[in-house]
Design a protein around this motif. Structure first.
Motif, PDB file in Angstrom:
ATOM      1  N   VAL A  16       0.840  -1.203   0.000  1.00  0.00           N
ATOM      2  CA  VAL A  16       0.000   0.000   0.000  1.00  0.00           C
ATOM      3  C   VAL A  16       0.876   1.255   0.000  1.00  0.00           C
ATOM      4  CG1 VAL A  16      -1.648   1.326   1.365  1.00  0.00           C
ATOM      5  CG2 VAL A  16      -1.992  -1.119   1.034  1.00  0.00           C
ATOM      6  N   ILE A  17       1.883   1.275   0.849  1.00  0.00           N
ATOM      7  CA  ILE A  17       2.782   2.430   0.910  1.00  0.00           C
ATOM      8  C   ILE A  17       3.525   2.589  -0.414  1.00  0.00           C
ATOM      9  CG2 ILE A  17       4.853   3.340   2.020  1.00  0.00           C
ATOM     10  CD1 ILE A  17       3.783   2.117   4.645  1.00  0.00           C
ATOM     11  N   GLY A  18       3.942   1.478  -0.997  1.00  0.00           N
ATOM     12  CA  GLY A  18       4.620   1.537  -2.290  1.00  0.00           C
ATOM     13  C   GLY A  18       3.736   2.099  -3.380  1.00  0.00           C
ATOM     14  N   LEU A  19       2.472   1.677  -3.416  1.00  0.00           N
ATOM     15  CA  LEU A  19       1.545   2.215  -4.413  1.00  0.00           C
ATOM     16  C   LEU A  19       1.286   3.695  -4.182  1.00  0.00           C
ATOM     17  CD1 LEU A  19      -1.038  -0.677  -4.734  1.00  0.00           C
ATOM     18  CD2 LEU A  19       0.594   0.085  -6.450  1.00  0.00           C
ATOM     19  N   VAL A  24       2.106   9.305  -5.867  1.00  0.00           N
ATOM     20  CA  VAL A  24       2.531  10.667  -5.534  1.00  0.00           C
ATOM     21  C   VAL A  24       3.715  11.071  -6.407  1.00  0.00           C
ATOM     22  CG1 VAL A  24       3.571  12.084  -3.710  1.00  0.00           C
ATOM     23  CG2 VAL A  24       1.617  10.634  -3.200  1.00  0.00           C
ATOM     24  N   GLY A  25       4.651  10.174  -6.616  1.00  0.00           N
ATOM     25  CA  GLY A  25       5.797  10.473  -7.473  1.00  0.00           C
ATOM     26  C   GLY A  25       5.393  10.739  -8.908  1.00  0.00           C
ATOM     27  N   THR A  26       4.477   9.927  -9.420  1.00  0.00           N
ATOM     28  CA  THR A  26       3.998  10.130 -10.785  1.00  0.00           C
ATOM     29  C   THR A  26       3.272  11.460 -10.903  1.00  0.00           C
ATOM     30  OG1 THR A  26       3.749   7.749 -11.027  1.00  0.00           O
ATOM     31  CG2 THR A  26       2.627   9.129 -12.639  1.00  0.00           C
ATOM     32  N   PHE A  27       2.453  11.774  -9.904  1.00  0.00           N
ATOM     33  CA  PHE A  27       1.766  13.069  -9.909  1.00  0.00           C
ATOM     34  C   PHE A  27       2.783  14.205  -9.892  1.00  0.00           C
ATOM     35  CE2 PHE A  27      -1.338  16.202  -9.379  1.00  0.00           C
ATOM     36  CZ  PHE A  27      -0.911  17.069  -8.385  1.00  0.00           C
ATOM     37  N   ALA A  74     -11.162  -0.249  -3.260  1.00  0.00           N
ATOM     38  CA  ALA A  74     -11.093   1.115  -2.714  1.00  0.00           C
ATOM     39  C   ALA A  74     -10.184   1.999  -3.561  1.00  0.00           C
ATOM     40  CB  ALA A  74     -10.600   1.076  -1.266  1.00  0.00           C
ATOM     41  N   VAL A  75      -9.062   1.452  -4.005  1.00  0.00           N
ATOM     42  CA  VAL A  75      -8.150   2.211  -4.871  1.00  0.00           C
ATOM     43  C   VAL A  75      -8.830   2.541  -6.193  1.00  0.00           C
ATOM     44  CG1 VAL A  75      -6.006   2.040  -6.195  1.00  0.00           C
ATOM     45  CG2 VAL A  75      -6.036   1.352  -3.812  1.00  0.00           C
ATOM     46  N   ALA A  76      -9.517   1.566  -6.775  1.00  0.00           N
ATOM     47  CA  ALA A  76     -10.193   1.789  -8.056  1.00  0.00           C
ATOM     48  C   ALA A  76     -11.289   2.836  -7.920  1.00  0.00           C
ATOM     49  CB  ALA A  76     -10.767   0.478  -8.578  1.00  0.00           C
ATOM     50  N   ILE A  77     -12.069   2.759  -6.867  1.00  0.00           N
ATOM     51  CA  ILE A  77     -13.159   3.720  -6.669  1.00  0.00           C
ATOM     52  C   ILE A  77     -12.614   5.121  -6.422  1.00  0.00           C
ATOM     53  CG2 ILE A  77     -15.023   4.361  -5.098  1.00  0.00           C
ATOM     54  CD1 ILE A  77     -15.599   1.315  -4.866  1.00  0.00           C
ATOM     55  N   SER A  78     -11.605   5.241  -5.581  1.00  0.00           N
ATOM     56  CA  SER A  78     -11.050   6.573  -5.311  1.00  0.00           C
ATOM     57  C   SER A  78     -10.408   7.159  -6.558  1.00  0.00           C
ATOM     58  CB  SER A  78     -10.045   6.519  -4.161  1.00  0.00           C
ATOM     59  OG  SER A  78      -8.914   5.764  -4.521  1.00  0.00           O
ATOM     60  N   GLY A  79      -9.764   6.320  -7.358  1.00  0.00           N
ATOM     61  CA  GLY A  79      -9.200   6.809  -8.617  1.00  0.00           C
ATOM     62  C   GLY A  79     -10.273   7.294  -9.563  1.00  0.00           C
ATOM     63  N   TYR A  80     -11.375   6.543  -9.658  1.00  0.00           N
ATOM     64  CA  TYR A  80     -12.441   6.945 -10.580  1.00  0.00           C
ATOM     65  C   TYR A  80     -13.153   8.206 -10.095  1.00  0.00           C
ATOM     66  CZ  TYR A  80     -15.931   6.632 -14.179  1.00  0.00           C
ATOM     67  OH  TYR A  80     -16.714   6.915 -15.259  1.00  0.00           O
TER      68      TYR A  80
END
Length: 116
Positions: A16-19, A24-27, A74-80
Motif C-alpha cells: 500500500v505504501i509503495g503504491l 505521488v511520485g507520478t503526480f 477502494a483504490v479503483a473507486i477513489s481513482g475513478y
C-alpha cells in the motif's frame, strides 16, 4: 503446484505504501511537466487518477484475500472519483459523461448478479 503462506500484514502495508509513493511520485512528475498551467495540471491529474483506477482494478483481479480485494476496490473507486472530479474541472459535459459511465458499469455489474 506449491501452496504459499498468506501474506503478512506488513507485506500488505508495504504494498500500500509503495503504491501511494508511486502515485505521488507520478503526480509530481506530471505536475512539473505541466508548466503550472491549471488546464494542464487538471489534465495530468486526470491521467494519473485514471492510472490509479486501472491499478485498483488490476489489484482486485489478482488478489488472493478478501482484504486485498477490498483494498483494490477502494483504490479503483477513489481513482475513478478523482477522474470524475477532474473531468468536471476541465469541462462539465465530460464530468457528466464520467458519472453516466459509472452508472452504466454499476448497472451492468448488478445485472450480472455481481460477477465480474
Amino acid at each position: 503446484m506449491t501452496i504459499q503462506p498468506p501474506p503478512s500484514k506488513w507485506s500488505i502495508a508495504r504494498e500500500v505504501i509503495g503504491l501511494l509513493l508511486l502515485s505521488v511520485g507520478t503526480f509530481g512528475v506530471l505536475f512539473t511537466l505541466a508548466e503550472l498551467s491549471i488546464f494542464r495540471v487538471a489534465l495530468a491529474l486526470m491521467v494519473v487518477m485514471a492510472g490509479v483506477a486501472v491499478g485498483g482494478v488490476l489489484i482486485t483481479g489478482i488478489a488472493m484475500t478478501r482484504l486485498q480485494r477490498r483494498a483494490g476496490a477502494a483504490v479503483a473507486i477513489s481513482g475513478y472519483v478523482s477522474v470524475t472530479a477532474c473531468a468536471y474541472l476541465l469541462w462539465q459535459p465530460l464530468g457528466n459523461l464520467a458519472v453516466a459511465c459509472a452508472l452504466v458499469a454499476g448497472g451492468a455489474w448488478l445485472a450480472s448478479e455481481g460477477r465480474a
